[in-house]
Design a protein around this motif. Structure first.
Motif, PDB file in Angstrom:
ATOM      1  N   ILE A 220       0.675  -1.173   0.073  1.00  0.00           N
ATOM      2  CA  ILE A 220      -0.124   0.051   0.133  1.00  0.00           C
ATOM      3  C   ILE A 220       0.789   1.201   0.032  1.00  0.00           C
ATOM      4  N   TYR A 221       1.801   1.477   0.896  1.00  0.00           N
ATOM      5  CA  TYR A 221       2.781   2.571   0.755  1.00  0.00           C
ATOM      6  C   TYR A 221       3.633   2.624  -0.415  1.00  0.00           C
ATOM      7  N   LEU A 222       3.729   1.502  -1.152  1.00  0.00           N
ATOM      8  CA  LEU A 222       4.581   1.454  -2.434  1.00  0.00           C
ATOM      9  C   LEU A 222       3.833   2.176  -3.426  1.00  0.00           C
ATOM     10  N   LYS A 223       2.354   1.647  -3.284  1.00  0.00           N
ATOM     11  CA  LYS A 223       1.305   2.337  -4.527  1.00  0.00           C
ATOM     12  C   LYS A 223       1.226   3.830  -4.066  1.00  0.00           C
ATOM     13  N   GLN A 224       1.468   4.339  -2.950  1.00  0.00           N
ATOM     14  CA  GLN A 224       1.209   5.768  -2.430  1.00  0.00           C
ATOM     15  C   GLN A 224       2.345   6.424  -2.797  1.00  0.00           C
ATOM     16  N   LYS A 225       3.530   5.748  -3.129  1.00  0.00           N
ATOM     17  CA  LYS A 225       4.777   6.184  -3.417  1.00  0.00           C
ATOM     18  C   LYS A 225       5.352   6.816  -2.065  1.00  0.00           C
ATOM     19  N   ASN A 226       5.074   6.376  -1.072  1.00  0.00           N
ATOM     20  CA  ASN A 226       5.740   6.516   0.296  1.00  0.00           C
ATOM     21  C   ASN A 226       6.688   5.574   0.347  1.00  0.00           C
ATOM     22  N   TYR A 227       7.990   5.836  -0.449  1.00  0.00           N
ATOM     23  CA  TYR A 227       8.824   4.873  -0.445  1.00  0.00           C
ATOM     24  C   TYR A 227       9.735   4.202   0.820  1.00  0.00           C
ATOM     25  N   SER A 228       9.937   5.338   1.594  1.00  0.00           N
ATOM     26  CA  SER A 228      10.706   5.064   2.892  1.00  0.00           C
ATOM     27  C   SER A 228       9.786   4.102   3.650  1.00  0.00           C
ATOM     28  N   LYS A 229       8.686   4.263   3.930  1.00  0.00           N
ATOM     29  CA  LYS A 229       7.749   3.456   4.737  1.00  0.00           C
ATOM     30  C   LYS A 229       7.558   2.080   3.849  1.00  0.00           C
ATOM     31  N   ALA A 230       7.502   1.844   2.745  1.00  0.00           N
ATOM     32  CA  ALA A 230       7.349   0.785   1.898  1.00  0.00           C
ATOM     33  C   ALA A 230       8.464  -0.182   2.228  1.00  0.00           C
ATOM     34  N   PHE A 231       9.934   0.604   2.022  1.00  0.00           N
ATOM     35  CA  PHE A 231      11.148  -0.125   2.310  1.00  0.00           C
ATOM     36  C   PHE A 231      11.048  -0.579   3.633  1.00  0.00           C
ATOM     37  N   ASP A 232      10.813   0.048   4.740  1.00  0.00           N
ATOM     38  CA  ASP A 232      10.853  -0.518   6.069  1.00  0.00           C
ATOM     39  C   ASP A 232       9.914  -1.557   6.264  1.00  0.00           C
ATOM     40  N   TYR A 233       8.734  -1.622   5.819  1.00  0.00           N
ATOM     41  CA  TYR A 233       7.775  -2.857   5.833  1.00  0.00           C
ATOM     42  C   TYR A 233       8.345  -3.863   5.219  1.00  0.00           C
ATOM     43  N   TYR A 234       8.804  -3.713   3.830  1.00  0.00           N
ATOM     44  CA  TYR A 234       9.551  -4.866   3.213  1.00  0.00           C
ATOM     45  C   TYR A 234      10.637  -5.646   3.854  1.00  0.00           C
ATOM     46  N   THR A 235      11.603  -4.731   4.437  1.00  0.00           N
ATOM     47  CA  THR A 235      12.644  -5.181   5.194  1.00  0.00           C
ATOM     48  C   THR A 235      12.096  -6.024   6.365  1.00  0.00           C
ATOM     49  N   LYS A 236      11.032  -5.548   7.130  1.00  0.00           N
ATOM     50  CA  LYS A 236      10.594  -6.169   8.310  1.00  0.00           C
ATOM     51  C   LYS A 236       9.895  -7.693   7.859  1.00  0.00           C
ATOM     52  N   ALA A 237       9.281  -7.478   6.589  1.00  0.00           N
ATOM     53  CA  ALA A 237       9.002  -8.729   6.227  1.00  0.00           C
ATOM     54  C   ALA A 237       9.684  -9.955   5.776  1.00  0.00           C
ATOM     55  N   GLN A 238      10.787  -9.358   5.459  1.00  0.00           N
ATOM     56  CA  GLN A 238      12.070 -10.445   4.823  1.00  0.00           C
ATOM     57  C   GLN A 238      12.456 -10.941   6.198  1.00  0.00           C
ATOM     58  N   GLN A 239      12.262 -10.195   7.174  1.00  0.00           N
ATOM     59  CA  GLN A 239      13.036 -10.857   8.616  1.00  0.00           C
ATOM     60  C   GLN A 239      11.945 -11.779   9.128  1.00  0.00           C
ATOM     61  N   LEU A 240      10.603 -11.302   8.981  1.00  0.00           N
ATOM     62  CA  LEU A 240       9.526 -12.265   9.404  1.00  0.00           C
ATOM     63  C   LEU A 240       9.474 -13.531   8.844  1.00  0.00           C
ATOM     64  N   PHE A 241       9.865 -13.722   7.390  1.00  0.00           N
ATOM     65  CA  PHE A 241       9.532 -14.939   6.594  1.00  0.00           C
ATOM     66  C   PHE A 241      10.678 -15.796   6.791  1.00  0.00           C
ATOM     67  N   VAL A 242      11.833 -15.203   7.656  1.00  0.00           N
ATOM     68  CA  VAL A 242      12.718 -16.299   8.113  1.00  0.00           C
ATOM     69  C   VAL A 242      12.305 -16.812   9.569  1.00  0.00           C
ATOM     70  N   LYS A 243      11.795 -16.187  10.243  1.00  0.00           N
ATOM     71  CA  LYS A 243      11.078 -16.598  11.542  1.00  0.00           C
ATOM     72  C   LYS A 243       9.911 -17.356  11.386  1.00  0.00           C
ATOM     73  N   PHE A 244       9.010 -17.021  10.606  1.00  0.00           N
ATOM     74  CA  PHE A 244       7.756 -17.613  10.409  1.00  0.00           C
ATOM     75  C   PHE A 244       7.719 -17.974   8.690  1.00  0.00           C
ATOM     76  N   PRO A 245       8.641 -19.214   8.602  1.00  0.00           N
ATOM     77  CA  PRO A 245       8.290 -19.412   6.857  1.00  0.00           C
ATOM     78  C   PRO A 245       6.999 -19.514   6.424  1.00  0.00           C
ATOM     79  N   ASN A 246       6.780 -18.948   5.322  1.00  0.00           N
ATOM     80  CA  ASN A 246       5.497 -19.130   4.683  1.00  0.00           C
ATOM     81  C   ASN A 246       5.686 -19.249   2.888  1.00  0.00           C
ATOM     82  N   GLN A 247       5.445 -20.362   2.301  1.00  0.00           N
ATOM     83  CA  GLN A 247       6.111 -20.470   0.826  1.00  0.00           C
ATOM     84  C   GLN A 247       5.199 -19.329   0.099  1.00  0.00           C
ATOM     85  N   ARG A 248       4.145 -19.323   0.101  1.00  0.00           N
ATOM     86  CA  ARG A 248       3.217 -18.456  -0.659  1.00  0.00           C
ATOM     87  C   ARG A 248       3.466 -16.931  -0.340  1.00  0.00           C
ATOM     88  N   GLY A 249       3.600 -16.605   0.856  1.00  0.00           N
ATOM     89  CA  GLY A 249       3.942 -15.273   1.109  1.00  0.00           C
ATOM     90  C   GLY A 249       5.275 -14.871   0.718  1.00  0.00           C
TER      91      GLY A 249
END
Length: 263
Positions: A220-249
């Protein structure tokens, strides 16, 4: 990209461990099923095995759910019958047969609604939970068919039951689905509101789907061109997929991240 690859490797290793654990659980359930004599317990176990195959083998999911439905209908077990219809609907979704999924979920809705009309307090919580699942599942199908008005109608019915029951885990799941509907309609503000409601619950509970929701917020933040918040959430998501693996996600995240890098 050099920083991402090790994380993806760790996630894949975690998926392998999770897959082995799931196979062990299925083997354990089947072993108990083979020894069980009581038909009520058998119907429940057949549904449990069917549900476990959801992530790996929809054909076997159909097989066990069909057996559960036949037995539950024979012994007039409304909860097991409704759950069998839900399992069959989920298998149909995985196989891409949305009209069939709609039929199964509608059948589950009918079973649970009629049972609630004719029952007192007995099994009321289970029946309500089943009905909420049927509503939510119908919402998913209508969303996939781009019938967003009906999707929203059924998701709101589902979440009303879950909120009344204080079932936060299920509330979070439906909040996410409502967010997806609003996002599909281009109503980003409402979508973000529901994604964040979902995210707060998942973070509190340590839900293993938290990486998916975090990616949704980033989108959503990426679509709104709020790139700094988008990057923060994508970085956080990357870490969470290591902690909580989910193939589709993880797959969706990787595609999105790849698009960002190309830009």
């Amino acid at each position: 990209m050099k920083r991402i690859r090790p994380l993806l490797l760790f996630a894949l290793l975690a998926f392998s461990v999770a897959s082995r654990a799931q196979n062990q659980k299925i083997d354990s359930l089947v072993s108990v099923l083979q020894k069980t004599k009581n038909d009520i317990d058998k119907a429940q176990l057949l549904n449990a095995v069917a549900d476990e195959y959801k992530a790996t083998d929809p054909k076997l999911m159909q097989k066990y759910a069909t057996e559960a439905l036949q037995l539950a209908t024979k012994i007039k077990d409304n909860v097991a019958q409704g759950n069998a219809f839900l399992n069959l609907g989920n298998a149909a979704i995985i196989l891409g047969n949305y009209p069939q999924a709609l039929q199964y979920f509608s059948a589950a809705q009918t079973v649970f609604e009629k049972a609630l009309e004719n029952s007192g307090t007995e099994n009321k919580k289970e029946l309500n939970n089943g009905l909420a699942r049927a509503y939510g599942s119908l919402g998913v199908v209508f969303s996939e068919q781009s019938n967003y008005a009906k999707a929203l109608q059924y998701h709101l019915k589902a979440v009303k039951i879950y909120e009344a029951d204080a079932n936060l885990a299920k509330c979070a799941r439906v909040y996410n689905n409502i967010g997806v509907v609003y996002k599909s309609q281009g109503e980003d503000f409402k979508a973000l509101n529901y994604f964040i409601k979902c995210l707060k619950i998942q973070e509190k509970m340590g839900d293993n789907s938290v990486g998916i929701t975090t990616t949704n917020v980033g989108n959503i933040y990426l679509k709104q061109k709020n790139y700094s918040k988008a990057f923060d959430y994508y970085t956080k998501a990357q870490q969470l997929f290591v902690k909580f693996p989910n193939q589709r996600g993880l797959g969706n995240y990787t595609i999105t991240w790849g698009c960002i890098i190309k830009k």
